[in-house]
Design an enzyme around this catalytic site. Sequence first.
Site, mmCIF file in Angstrom:
data_model
loop_
_atom_site.group_PDB
_atom_site.id
_atom_site.type_symbol
_atom_site.label_atom_id
_atom_site.label_comp_id
_atom_site.label_asym_id
_atom_site.label_seq_id
_atom_site.Cartn_x
_atom_site.Cartn_y
_atom_site.Cartn_z
ATOM 1 N N GLU A 1 -27.240 -83.146 26.959
ATOM 2 C CA GLU A 1 -27.609 -83.683 28.278
ATOM 3 C C GLU A 1 -27.819 -85.187 28.252
ATOM 4 O O GLU A 1 -27.609 -85.871 29.252
ATOM 5 C CB GLU A 1 -28.852 -82.976 28.822
ATOM 6 C CG GLU A 1 -28.612 -81.537 29.269
ATOM 7 C CD GLU A 1 -28.725 -80.526 28.151
ATOM 8 O OE1 GLU A 1 -28.862 -80.942 26.976
ATOM 9 O OE2 GLU A 1 -28.678 -79.314 28.427
ATOM 10 N N PHE B 1 -40.131 -68.863 30.509
ATOM 11 C CA PHE B 1 -39.070 -69.264 29.592
ATOM 12 C C PHE B 1 -38.347 -70.502 30.140
ATOM 13 O O PHE B 1 -37.946 -70.537 31.296
ATOM 14 C CB PHE B 1 -38.082 -68.116 29.395
ATOM 15 C CG PHE B 1 -36.941 -68.491 28.480
ATOM 16 C CD1 PHE B 1 -37.174 -68.830 27.150
ATOM 17 C CD2 PHE B 1 -35.640 -68.540 28.965
ATOM 18 C CE1 PHE B 1 -36.129 -69.205 26.317
ATOM 19 C CE2 PHE B 1 -34.589 -68.916 28.129
ATOM 20 C CZ PHE B 1 -34.835 -69.245 26.807
ATOM 21 N N GLN B 2 -38.218 -71.490 29.308
ATOM 22 C CA GLN B 2 -37.577 -72.762 29.671
ATOM 23 C C GLN B 2 -38.231 -73.433 30.876
ATOM 24 O O GLN B 2 -37.569 -74.109 31.655
ATOM 25 C CB GLN B 2 -36.068 -72.581 29.877
ATOM 26 C CG GLN B 2 -35.380 -72.189 28.572
ATOM 27 C CD GLN B 2 -33.876 -72.336 28.606
ATOM 28 O OE1 GLN B 2 -33.250 -72.175 29.643
ATOM 29 N NE2 GLN B 2 -33.293 -72.639 27.454
ATOM 30 N N LYS C 1 -34.939 -71.828 40.688
ATOM 31 C CA LYS C 1 -33.795 -70.930 40.820
ATOM 32 C C LYS C 1 -33.842 -70.110 42.109
ATOM 33 O O LYS C 1 -32.811 -69.869 42.737
ATOM 34 C CB LYS C 1 -33.746 -70.003 39.600
ATOM 35 C CG LYS C 1 -32.401 -69.337 39.413
ATOM 36 C CD LYS C 1 -32.307 -68.631 38.071
ATOM 37 C CE LYS C 1 -30.938 -67.974 37.907
ATOM 38 N NZ LYS C 1 -30.844 -67.270 36.606
ATOM 39 N N MET D 1 -29.151 -104.557 12.644
ATOM 40 C CA MET D 1 -30.165 -105.358 13.321
ATOM 41 C C MET D 1 -31.534 -105.168 12.656
ATOM 42 O O MET D 1 -32.319 -106.107 12.536
ATOM 43 C CB MET D 1 -30.222 -104.996 14.811
ATOM 44 C CG MET D 1 -31.062 -105.940 15.645
ATOM 45 S SD MET D 1 -30.503 -107.654 15.514
ATOM 46 C CE MET D 1 -29.425 -107.774 16.944
#
Lengths: 186, 588
Positions: B56, B118-119, B168, B486
Amino acid sequence: MSALNIKRGSTSHSAYDLRDPNAEVIESHTLAILVENEPGVLARVIGLFSGRGYNIESLTVAETDHARHLSRITIVTSGTPQVIDQIEAQLRRMVPVHDVHDLTAEGPSVQRELALFKVAGKGEARIEALRLAEIFRAHVVDSTLESFVFEMTGTPEKIDSFADLMRPLGLKEIARTGVAALSRGV
Amino acid sequence: MAKAMSGAMTGARMVVQALKDQGVDVVFGYPGGAVLPIYDEIFLQNDIRHILVRHEQGAIHMAEGYARSTGKVGVALVTSGPGATNAVTGLTDALLDSIPIVVLSGQVPTFMIGTDGFQEADTVGITRPCTKMNWLVKDTAKLADTIHQAFHVAKSGRPGPVLVDIPKDVQFATAEYTPVQRARTSHYQPRLKGDIDAITAMVEMLETAERPVFYTGGGVINSGSGASQLLREFVEATGFPITSTLMGLGAYPASGKNWLGMLGMHGLYEANLAMHGCDLMINVGARFDDRITGRIKDFSPHSRKVHIDIDASSINKVIRVDVPILGDVGHVLEDALRIWKARGRKVNKEGLAKWWKQIAEWRAVNCLDYKGSTKVIKPQYALQRLEALTKGMDRYITTEVGQHQMWAAQFLGFEAPNRWMTSGGLGTMGYGLPASIGVQIAHPEALVINVAGEASWLMNMQEMGTAMQFRAPVKQFILNNERLGMVRQWQELLHGERYSQSWSESLPDFVKLAEAFGCKGIKVSDPADLDDAILEMIRYDGPVIFDCLVEKHENCFPMIPSGKPHNEMLLGEADTQGVIKAAGAVLV
Ligand SMILES: Cc1ncc(C[n+]2csc(CCOP(=O)(O)OP(=O)(O)O)c2C)c(N)n1
Ligand SMILES: [Mg+2]
């Protein structure tokens, strides 16, 4: 001169006088913030203060315009003039913020806070507490043989000084609402 | 009633409909349980293309690359919980660089919110500090309107990322769709026109200034191509020198005669000294970032300063200015030009001539000079050759973060806005590869090159799969110094050459890696082979991983160490002995 009301620097060496936190005075300012009354908006405003390291001395919030779905947040904060300007600008650019007023900068304002004091004591102390309460125009809203609950409305300073006086007389608890403020006049 | 309900549809369909109505043609995303209804709707239509990413974070950077290179809003779609938390770095990146993106995230159903389902993650809570605005939509009837608001907020005023979290059950439920025309008008309408008195004050100042400089930033790019056009006209007409931040490159062409090059920590000598020595600084859409100012106390001590910015909170935040102008860069420049012309196009010719003479002396220092080599490829040389061999092409450059990024900014020339995509404010390693894919999706025919360091590149290299799947022929130009270059440079200069953890150990064989992904790998280590290798890369019709082995211990100069003023710049190795004091070492 501009929409920001930021005064034009008076010297050509404008970068010299910046952000010396020791040289600049810390001021206390009361900000009135009109926000959409939506979940998460208060968290966003408070998150700005914690995330950028600004102070909150007191905070009150409630819906003030039901029809337009607006809440008014009153925040007392402190910082150098530059930090106060920055806080106002940061608040102003938040999407759910409709308006911001720096009541301290904009002219005279009325500031009021409500406080409840529980004072326990007997004999002389109890009488003295009641006498002082009268002088301060605090009301008794609950009493038992050993205690009073006083209610008082006033400026934060007045509430502080009443609390100082009650402390040796058996002050047990204080609850304060934080400041509500309006500018004077129209 | 039946008539009124003619626009009724499920929340999931609303999402797709609202995106279409907002003119979205591509969404970068990754599915999961909490967004399956939306993925169903994506499956059922052909107007919006879905680019399946591999992580993502990649989706968000792609949306950023898409947005930055087109001037449109980029869109990403992620699932709840881990999908949303993976988006956080990209959101923060977009916030700091003012990139307009809309992220849609799935959420557990409303009746499960707060149960540690969940999630489930508190997505609006987590993303509140890294979005311009976010919303949790609990009612399908409000979903379309909220998405329209999201687009409005993302692109209005100072652009930025927004997120809409959609449970949802809200996706499944049915309600009336709100078309764009009927969306609530937002009270959020940042003002575009600058105060005319303030603009006039600026014009008065520039008429008499002896040593003026334009200091421009990403705000010019965000204001649109018209703003760049006006800036060019203003610069040419006044004859003033101009420098830009990392974010503003391309607004004024690098080939323009008034161009001083980039300023800041690794900016050009002439640009930084012009900033230090000017008597009038006109900041156009930049924000006095600490990479730019160096030590605040000594920043441009003899100048009066004008600041044009659409965000009032940028004005007087770091540097106090004499003339603040709140407004959109394009609108303000238009008014300023008009007023300046009407007042007779005056400038201080004599002063300017002297100023340019001074600048010429600074330019003669030739601050980007480096020691060439016939044995090993110098990173600067690799970029000079890349520049020479791609000049004039329809070219877009993205970068990762590190030395290579600064060298790219120094050695590549940008002639137009929206051609340079880099992570400036957050400095996100792993930005460049996905950003290059986002750019390529928006410009399928263009040459899109990600100038990368090997360490940064590995952070999101999984996205090569995305490039292959969607035939995005992005060129991954890796300046491989086998070092976190760097970091190594700072350790050399600030930490007594203790190179703690700044090696890139166990690097993959990039050519084999390319083959594993099914694309082309090219490896080059001899300067004599470089040109042919670059040409091979350009000509290859598909993604390329270009492993350019470069000098391992090259330092990036010029450098203004943290905590130093502009006029204490390090120009090369000889300057570096014990220069950075403890006070500077605490800064980043
Ligand atoms: C996500 C992230 N982690 C850590 C850093 C700190 N950092 C800045 S540059 C750098 C090294 C980059 O190495 P490489 O990509 O090989 O580029 P080079 O400097 O060698 O050109 C690191 C670790 C960062 N900017 N981003
Ligand atoms: Mg490296």
